[in-house]
Design a protein around this motif. Structure first.
Motif, PDB file in Angstrom:
ATOM      1  N   VAL A 258     114.361 -16.655  32.804  1.00  0.00           N
ATOM      2  CA  VAL A 258     113.040 -17.310  32.657  1.00  0.00           C
ATOM      3  C   VAL A 258     112.618 -17.428  31.189  1.00  0.00           C
ATOM      4  CG1 VAL A 258     112.211 -16.728  34.960  1.00  0.00           C
ATOM      5  CG2 VAL A 258     111.797 -15.145  33.074  1.00  0.00           C
ATOM      6  N   ASN A 259     113.452 -16.898  30.285  1.00  0.00           N
ATOM      7  CA  ASN A 259     113.173 -16.990  28.842  1.00  0.00           C
ATOM      8  C   ASN A 259     114.448 -17.428  28.116  1.00  0.00           C
ATOM      9  OD1 ASN A 259     110.366 -15.546  28.606  1.00  0.00           O
ATOM     10  ND2 ASN A 259     111.615 -14.186  29.865  1.00  0.00           N
ATOM     11  N   ASN A 260     115.033 -18.518  28.620  1.00  0.00           N
ATOM     12  CA  ASN A 260     116.390 -18.863  28.194  1.00  0.00           C
ATOM     13  C   ASN A 260     116.380 -19.582  26.843  1.00  0.00           C
ATOM     14  OD1 ASN A 260     119.140 -19.862  28.119  1.00  0.00           O
ATOM     15  ND2 ASN A 260     119.207 -19.382  30.296  1.00  0.00           N
ATOM     16  N   SER A 261     116.299 -18.790  25.776  1.00  0.00           N
ATOM     17  CA  SER A 261     116.274 -19.376  24.434  1.00  0.00           C
ATOM     18  C   SER A 261     116.890 -18.396  23.447  1.00  0.00           C
ATOM     19  CB  SER A 261     114.839 -19.674  24.003  1.00  0.00           C
ATOM     20  OG  SER A 261     114.137 -18.467  23.757  1.00  0.00           O
ATOM     21  N   LYS A 262     117.363 -18.944  22.348  1.00  0.00           N
ATOM     22  CA  LYS A 262     117.955 -18.104  21.303  1.00  0.00           C
ATOM     23  C   LYS A 262     116.903 -17.158  20.717  1.00  0.00           C
ATOM     24  CE  LYS A 262     120.888 -18.242  17.212  1.00  0.00           C
ATOM     25  NZ  LYS A 262     120.176 -17.127  16.571  1.00  0.00           N
ATOM     26  N   GLU A 263     115.683 -17.647  20.597  1.00  0.00           N
ATOM     27  CA  GLU A 263     114.612 -16.811  20.035  1.00  0.00           C
ATOM     28  C   GLU A 263     114.399 -15.554  20.877  1.00  0.00           C
ATOM     29  OE1 GLU A 263     114.519 -20.735  18.544  1.00  0.00           O
ATOM     30  OE2 GLU A 263     114.309 -20.129  20.638  1.00  0.00           O
ATOM     31  N   TRP A 264     114.324 -15.749  22.199  1.00  0.00           N
ATOM     32  CA  TRP A 264     114.125 -14.604  23.094  1.00  0.00           C
ATOM     33  C   TRP A 264     115.333 -13.664  23.020  1.00  0.00           C
ATOM     34  CZ3 TRP A 264     116.425 -12.138  27.172  1.00  0.00           C
ATOM     35  CH2 TRP A 264     115.626 -11.223  27.876  1.00  0.00           C
ATOM     36  N   MET A 265     116.530 -14.259  23.047  1.00  0.00           N
ATOM     37  CA  MET A 265     117.752 -13.446  23.028  1.00  0.00           C
ATOM     38  C   MET A 265     117.838 -12.633  21.728  1.00  0.00           C
ATOM     39  SD  MET A 265     120.389 -12.599  24.792  1.00  0.00           S
ATOM     40  CE  MET A 265     122.033 -12.990  25.349  1.00  0.00           C
ATOM     41  N   ASP A 266     117.497 -13.242  20.619  1.00  0.00           N
ATOM     42  CA  ASP A 266     117.543 -12.512  19.348  1.00  0.00           C
ATOM     43  C   ASP A 266     116.612 -11.300  19.363  1.00  0.00           C
ATOM     44  OD1 ASP A 266     119.411 -14.217  18.327  1.00  0.00           O
ATOM     45  OD2 ASP A 266     118.001 -15.421  17.150  1.00  0.00           O
ATOM     46  N   LYS A 267     115.456 -11.476  20.006  1.00  0.00           N
ATOM     47  CA  LYS A 267     114.479 -10.370  20.070  1.00  0.00           C
ATOM     48  C   LYS A 267     114.935  -9.259  21.015  1.00  0.00           C
ATOM     49  CE  LYS A 267     110.244 -12.967  19.151  1.00  0.00           C
ATOM     50  NZ  LYS A 267     109.058 -13.564  19.788  1.00  0.00           N
ATOM     51  N   HIS A 268     115.756  -9.622  21.999  1.00  0.00           N
ATOM     52  CA  HIS A 268     116.159  -8.653  23.040  1.00  0.00           C
ATOM     53  C   HIS A 268     117.659  -8.371  23.014  1.00  0.00           C
ATOM     54  CE1 HIS A 268     112.269 -10.262  24.410  1.00  0.00           C
ATOM     55  NE2 HIS A 268     112.094  -9.060  24.941  1.00  0.00           N
ATOM     56  N   ARG A 269     118.253  -8.537  21.845  1.00  0.00           N
ATOM     57  CA  ARG A 269     119.702  -8.319  21.743  1.00  0.00           C
ATOM     58  C   ARG A 269     120.084  -6.890  22.108  1.00  0.00           C
ATOM     59  NH1 ARG A 269     123.762 -11.288  20.392  1.00  0.00           N
ATOM     60  NH2 ARG A 269     122.348 -13.004  19.948  1.00  0.00           N
ATOM     61  N   ASN A 270     119.185  -5.939  21.836  1.00  0.00           N
ATOM     62  CA  ASN A 270     119.481  -4.539  22.191  1.00  0.00           C
ATOM     63  C   ASN A 270     119.615  -4.373  23.706  1.00  0.00           C
ATOM     64  OD1 ASN A 270     116.655  -5.055  22.351  1.00  0.00           O
ATOM     65  ND2 ASN A 270     116.243  -2.852  22.465  1.00  0.00           N
ATOM     66  N   ARG A 271     118.797  -5.113  24.482  1.00  0.00           N
ATOM     67  CA  ARG A 271     118.904  -5.056  25.946  1.00  0.00           C
ATOM     68  C   ARG A 271     120.210  -5.693  26.424  1.00  0.00           C
ATOM     69  NH1 ARG A 271     113.945  -7.569  28.880  1.00  0.00           N
ATOM     70  NH2 ARG A 271     115.120  -6.773  30.664  1.00  0.00           N
ATOM     71  N   TYR A 272     120.604  -6.770  25.762  1.00  0.00           N
ATOM     72  CA  TYR A 272     121.881  -7.423  26.080  1.00  0.00           C
ATOM     73  C   TYR A 272     123.042  -6.459  25.841  1.00  0.00           C
ATOM     74  CZ  TYR A 272     125.890 -10.568  25.325  1.00  0.00           C
ATOM     75  OH  TYR A 272     127.120 -11.169  25.362  1.00  0.00           O
ATOM     76  N   GLU A 273     123.017  -5.787  24.693  1.00  0.00           N
ATOM     77  CA  GLU A 273     124.082  -4.828  24.374  1.00  0.00           C
ATOM     78  C   GLU A 273     124.071  -3.656  25.344  1.00  0.00           C
ATOM     79  OE1 GLU A 273     126.497  -5.324  22.371  1.00  0.00           O
ATOM     80  OE2 GLU A 273     125.704  -7.166  21.482  1.00  0.00           O
ATOM     81  N   GLU A 274     122.881  -3.234  25.743  1.00  0.00           N
ATOM     82  CA  GLU A 274     122.762  -2.126  26.702  1.00  0.00           C
ATOM     83  C   GLU A 274     123.369  -2.510  28.054  1.00  0.00           C
ATOM     84  OE1 GLU A 274     119.234   1.056  27.893  1.00  0.00           O
ATOM     85  OE2 GLU A 274     118.682  -0.997  27.380  1.00  0.00           O
ATOM     86  N   ALA A 275     123.067  -3.729  28.510  1.00  0.00           N
ATOM     87  CA  ALA A 275     123.627  -4.212  29.784  1.00  0.00           C
ATOM     88  C   ALA A 275     125.146  -4.311  29.688  1.00  0.00           C
ATOM     89  CB  ALA A 275     123.021  -5.571  30.135  1.00  0.00           C
ATOM     90  N   LYS A 276     125.644  -4.822  28.575  1.00  0.00           N
ATOM     91  CA  LYS A 276     127.098  -4.913  28.392  1.00  0.00           C
ATOM     92  C   LYS A 276     127.746  -3.538  28.402  1.00  0.00           C
ATOM     93  CE  LYS A 276     128.000  -7.348  24.693  1.00  0.00           C
ATOM     94  NZ  LYS A 276     128.792  -8.107  23.692  1.00  0.00           N
ATOM     95  N   ASN A 277     127.094  -2.576  27.767  1.00  0.00           N
ATOM     96  CA  ASN A 277     127.646  -1.217  27.729  1.00  0.00           C
ATOM     97  C   ASN A 277     127.752  -0.613  29.132  1.00  0.00           C
ATOM     98  OD1 ASN A 277     127.984  -1.236  24.967  1.00  0.00           O
ATOM     99  ND2 ASN A 277     125.999  -0.271  24.543  1.00  0.00           N
ATOM    100  N   VAL A 278     126.761  -0.885  29.982  1.00  0.00           N
ATOM    101  CA  VAL A 278     126.821  -0.404  31.368  1.00  0.00           C
ATOM    102  C   VAL A 278     128.040  -1.011  32.074  1.00  0.00           C
ATOM    103  CG1 VAL A 278     125.668  -0.446  33.624  1.00  0.00           C
ATOM    104  CG2 VAL A 278     124.333  -0.018  31.549  1.00  0.00           C
ATOM    105  N   LEU A 279     128.264  -2.316  31.860  1.00  0.00           N
ATOM    106  CA  LEU A 279     129.401  -2.984  32.487  1.00  0.00           C
ATOM    107  C   LEU A 279     130.731  -2.437  31.980  1.00  0.00           C
ATOM    108  CD1 LEU A 279     128.099  -6.665  32.514  1.00  0.00           C
ATOM    109  CD2 LEU A 279     128.544  -5.234  34.506  1.00  0.00           C
ATOM    110  N   VAL A 280     130.808  -2.191  30.688  1.00  0.00           N
ATOM    111  CA  VAL A 280     132.043  -1.641  30.107  1.00  0.00           C
ATOM    112  C   VAL A 280     132.327  -0.255  30.683  1.00  0.00           C
ATOM    113  CG1 VAL A 280     133.065  -0.752  27.965  1.00  0.00           C
ATOM    114  CG2 VAL A 280     131.982  -3.013  27.991  1.00  0.00           C
ATOM    115  N   GLU A 281     131.294   0.568  30.774  1.00  0.00           N
ATOM    116  CA  GLU A 281     131.454   1.916  31.319  1.00  0.00           C
ATOM    117  C   GLU A 281     131.905   1.867  32.781  1.00  0.00           C
ATOM    118  OE1 GLU A 281     128.690   5.835  32.278  1.00  0.00           O
ATOM    119  OE2 GLU A 281     127.925   4.320  30.877  1.00  0.00           O
ATOM    120  N   LEU A 282     131.401   0.875  33.512  1.00  0.00           N
ATOM    121  CA  LEU A 282     131.752   0.733  34.920  1.00  0.00           C
ATOM    122  C   LEU A 282     133.166   0.185  35.102  1.00  0.00           C
ATOM    123  CD1 LEU A 282     130.973   0.617  37.977  1.00  0.00           C
ATOM    124  CD2 LEU A 282     130.010  -1.646  37.511  1.00  0.00           C
ATOM    125  N   PHE A 283     133.506  -0.856  34.312  1.00  0.00           N
ATOM    126  CA  PHE A 283     134.755  -1.578  34.562  1.00  0.00           C
ATOM    127  C   PHE A 283     135.958  -1.016  33.816  1.00  0.00           C
ATOM    128  CE2 PHE A 283     132.006  -4.829  36.402  1.00  0.00           C
ATOM    129  CZ  PHE A 283     132.791  -5.279  37.462  1.00  0.00           C
TER     130      PHE A 283
END
Length: 219
Positions: free
Chosen positions: A17-42
């Motif tokens: 619902v916030n599909n923009s580079k501006e939003w992603m840049d502000k929430h990059r830490n959440r993106y990295e956190e989600a990726k880390n969960v996936l890496v730990e799982l997979f």
């Protein structure tokens, strides 16, 4: 782990619902956190799969994660970012592979060859023409009992050139993508049995991938 898995969907829902580079840049830490969960799982799943099938080329789960950016060069109408994470295990570029899709609205385990170029599709149809019974048995005995379905949406309306309508495997010959998928729920993903589900699905799908990759292998 259940609580940390929820971070993935919380992030994806907010991103969709916030599909923009501006939003992603502000929430990059959440993106990295989600990726880390996936890496730990997979990572342990991939390690087990690689022991079972050493042909898999991805060395770790981080390398198996698909990019979250959409390819806007060829599809400028798409949103900047995808609404899902994709994890793919396979044998190299251009070959049929195994895929786990974790999205806001859709979760699934899948495998096969997606939108191949015409020369590969021609080779695949030749293999189905001669060895279609082998493929039909694999689908019926190994994949359908495990909850997989054949992806039917991408197919010709009539028989491909050179093949008659009464061919015993005409429905398989009409396919423009040859893939199977198994729908999942978030409950499946949150379950402690998720890793086992992925590994069992991989084992079931290997003969299907092998059929396709044998057909399209470079001579």
């Amino acid at each position: 782990m259940h609580m940390s898995k929820q971070l993935i969907f919380e992030f994806l829902e907010d991103l969709s619902v916030n599909n923009s580079k501006e939003w992603m840049d502000k929430h990059r830490n959440r993106y990295e956190e989600a990726k880390n969960v996936l890496v730990e799982l997979f990572d342990p799943i991939l390690e087990r799969i690689r022991l079972f099938d050493p042909r898999v080329v991805q060395p770790n789960a981080r390398r198996a994660l698909n990019r979250i950016n959409n390819n806007l060069m060829f599809h400028p109408d798409r949103p900047t970012y995808k609404d899902h994470f994709g994890v793919g295990f396979g044998y190299g570029k251009g070959l049929a592979d195994f895929y786990v899709h974790l999205g806001v609205d859709e979760l699934l385990i899948a495998g096969g060859l997606w939108h191949p170029p015409s020369y590969k599709l021609k080779l695949l149809r030749q293999e189905i023409d001669y060895e279609g019974e082998k493929l039909a048995i694999t689908l019926k005995e190994q994949l359908y009992p495990k909850g997989f379905r054949l992806y039917h949406e991408d197919k010709l309306k009539s028989s491909p050139k050179g093949y008659s309508n009464d061919h015993p495997h005409i429905e398989l010959l009409k396919m423009k993508s040859l893939a199977v998928f198994k729908p999942l729920s978030r409950g499946d993903f949150y379950s402690e049995d998720f890793s086992e589900l992925v590994f069992d699905s991989y084992k079931a799908i290997v003969p299907f991938l092998d059929f396709i990759n044998t057909a399209i292998a470079e001579p």
